[in-house]
Write a protein that holds these residues in place. Structure first.
Motif, PDB file in Angstrom:
ATOM      1  N   TYR A  40      13.094   3.766  27.193  1.00  0.00           N
ATOM      2  CA  TYR A  40      13.593   3.324  28.499  1.00  0.00           C
ATOM      3  C   TYR A  40      12.537   2.565  29.290  1.00  0.00           C
ATOM      4  O   TYR A  40      12.870   1.880  30.254  1.00  0.00           O
ATOM      5  N   SER A  64      23.199   4.660  19.080  1.00  0.00           N
ATOM      6  CA  SER A  64      22.776   4.852  20.467  1.00  0.00           C
ATOM      7  C   SER A  64      21.295   4.529  20.620  1.00  0.00           C
ATOM      8  O   SER A  64      20.550   4.444  19.639  1.00  0.00           O
ATOM      9  N   LEU A  65      20.863   4.384  21.856  1.00  0.00           N
ATOM     10  CA  LEU A  65      19.448   4.147  22.130  1.00  0.00           C
ATOM     11  C   LEU A  65      18.617   5.352  21.700  1.00  0.00           C
ATOM     12  O   LEU A  65      17.480   5.205  21.226  1.00  0.00           O
ATOM     13  N   ARG A  66      19.180   6.539  21.817  1.00  0.00           N
ATOM     14  CA  ARG A  66      18.487   7.749  21.366  1.00  0.00           C
ATOM     15  C   ARG A  66      18.227   7.684  19.855  1.00  0.00           C
ATOM     16  O   ARG A  66      17.152   8.059  19.379  1.00  0.00           O
ATOM     17  N   ARG A  96      21.209   0.889  26.652  1.00  0.00           N
ATOM     18  CA  ARG A  96      21.547   0.371  25.323  1.00  0.00           C
ATOM     19  C   ARG A  96      21.996  -1.078  25.411  1.00  0.00           C
ATOM     20  O   ARG A  96      21.655  -1.901  24.557  1.00  0.00           O
ATOM     21  N   SER A 135      15.407   5.314  19.101  1.00  0.00           N
ATOM     22  CA  SER A 135      14.126   5.955  19.399  1.00  0.00           C
ATOM     23  C   SER A 135      13.727   6.920  18.286  1.00  0.00           C
ATOM     24  O   SER A 135      12.567   6.921  17.830  1.00  0.00           O
ATOM     25  N   SER A 167      10.128   9.149  21.853  1.00  0.00           N
ATOM     26  CA  SER A 167      11.114   9.790  22.723  1.00  0.00           C
ATOM     27  C   SER A 167      12.006   8.738  23.373  1.00  0.00           C
ATOM     28  O   SER A 167      11.583   7.590  23.571  1.00  0.00           O
ATOM     29  N   PRO A 168      13.232   9.118  23.750  1.00  0.00           N
ATOM     30  CA  PRO A 168      14.098   8.164  24.467  1.00  0.00           C
ATOM     31  C   PRO A 168      13.462   7.630  25.739  1.00  0.00           C
ATOM     32  O   PRO A 168      13.663   6.471  26.104  1.00  0.00           O
ATOM     33  N   SER A 169      12.666   8.481  26.405  1.00  0.00           N
ATOM     34  CA  SER A 169      12.018   8.023  27.641  1.00  0.00           C
ATOM     35  C   SER A 169      11.060   6.863  27.371  1.00  0.00           C
ATOM     36  O   SER A 169      10.906   5.960  28.203  1.00  0.00           O
TER      37      SER A 169
END
Length: 214
Positions: free
Chosen positions: A45, A29-31, A51, A34, A40-42
């Motif tokens: 983004y 996942s994108l998380r 993703r 990161s 952080s995921p932010s």
């Protein structure tokens, strides 16, 4: 760890590529990307809205890297003065080796759809192959009529061989045998193109060629 704007984007792409090798195209996942680089995921983004956007950008990067790889392979081909086909053979050998050596990333490159208007690919492997086929015509190794759409005859053949080897549906003993099989295939295809008698040449296209024509 702090990143400059461009550095973070590159780090996210590198981390995603590592995860593709470890788990395949869909196993992350994108998380996770990161977390792997400690942001952080932010933050991620800010560079990729999803993703899928990251996968598309990575696919474009991998394709451009492949384009550069096969272009260099063609330029370094041995015996190209005596054998005009050697450049195309070298290009195709490099492509098959890459697919076999890095199977998950190879699967990503042609399995993911990216928006070329948003992420252009340069050099694109298709363009490199097309340029080499044009050179083959200039060298007398392929006729001008047979050149029409020839990349859509050659590429399915070499991609099919690469995919069969990658997936274990076809096996060869070693890299030398793989190279020999590629050469046999490419010479057979080029001979067939040179000797074809049909005047009908289907107008095949790809997402890339449609983008070029838009």
């Amino acid at each position: 760890m702090g990143y400059h704007h461009g550095d973070l984007r590159a780090a996210l792409l590198d981390a995603a590529e590592s995860l593709v090798r470890e788990r395949g195209i869909d196993g992350w996942s994108l998380r996770e990307v990161s977390a792997r680089i400690g942001v952080s995921p932010s933050a991620a983004y800010h560079h990729f809205k999803s993703r899928d956007a990251l996968v598309g950008a990575l696919s474009a990067q991998v394709l451009a890297r492949l384009g550069e790889r096969v272009r260099k392979a063609a330029a370094r081909a041995r015996g190209q003065r005596e054998d005009p086909q050697s450049r195309v053979i070298a290009l195709c050998r490099s492509y098959v080796r890459w697919t076999v050596e890095d199977p998950s990333v190879a699967g990503l490159a042609f399995g993911a759809h990216h928006d070329e208007a948003e992420t252009p690919v340069s050099p694109h492997p298709h363009d490199v192959l097309a340029a080499e086929l044009n050179k083959l015509v200039e060298a007398g190794g392929l006729t001008a009529p047979a050149r029409v759409g020839a990349e859509f005859v050659l590429w399915p053949a070499v991609h099919g061989l690469a995919t069969l080897l990658r997936d274990g549906l076809m096996r060869l003993d070693n890299a030398r045998e793989v190279d020999a099989q590629v050469e046999r295939l490419i010479r057979a295809v080029l001979t067939g193109l040179r000797e074809e008698t049909s005047q009908h040449r289907p107008q095949a296209r790809s997402a890339h060629t449609e983008h070029l024509g838009s």
